[in-house]
Structure formats: C-alpha cells, structure tokens
Design a protein around this motif. Structure first.
Motif: not given
Length: 77
Positions: A68-70, A28-31, A55-56, A37-38
């Motif tokens: 907040q997730v891009k 997941m890339k955030t803003t 969370n990995a 990494v999950t």
C-alpha cells in the motif's frame, strides 16, 4: 586534569545531542492517495511485508502493508 575531564564530558554530551537530533520526519504516500507523516524512518519487516512507523500526528506506532506504500521520502524540517 579536571579541565580535561570537563571538556571531554561537554564534547561527549554535545555529540550525543547532535546525533539524537538527526532523526527526521518522513512522508509515505500510499496507493490510495494519502500522505502519512512519520516521526523517524519507518522500518520494513521483510518477513511479513509490513511497514512499522510512529505516526507524527498521533504519536502512535502503526503498521501498513508494504504493497500500500507508493513512495517514502525524507521531509525537509
């Protein structure tokens, strides 16, 4: 009869392990530029707008606001 039961059991176990092994990591890339990494696919709660994920790196279940997730995508393992 025993051979058929044994073969059926082995095939069922192999199928179970194959399906269980299909869980892949996601990114997941955030803003704000972070990459999370999950372990497995994140779950989106439409009512609250939160994305829940494991969370990995830490193994902890965490949440982030969907705003907040891009991007989200599967990683090549």
């Amino acid at each position: 009869m025993r051979n058929t039961l044994l073969i059926s059991s082995v095939l069922a176990a192999a199928t179970l392990f194959t399906v269980a092994g299909c869980s892949s990591n996601q990114a997941m890339k955030t803003t704000d530029g972070r990459t999370i990494v999950t372990d497995g696919k994140p779950q989106v709660d439409e009512d609250t707008g939160l994305v829940s994920y494991k969370n990995a790196e830490t193994g902890q279940t965490e949440q982030i606001n969907r705003d907040q997730v891009k991007t989200m995508g599967e990683l090549d393992n």
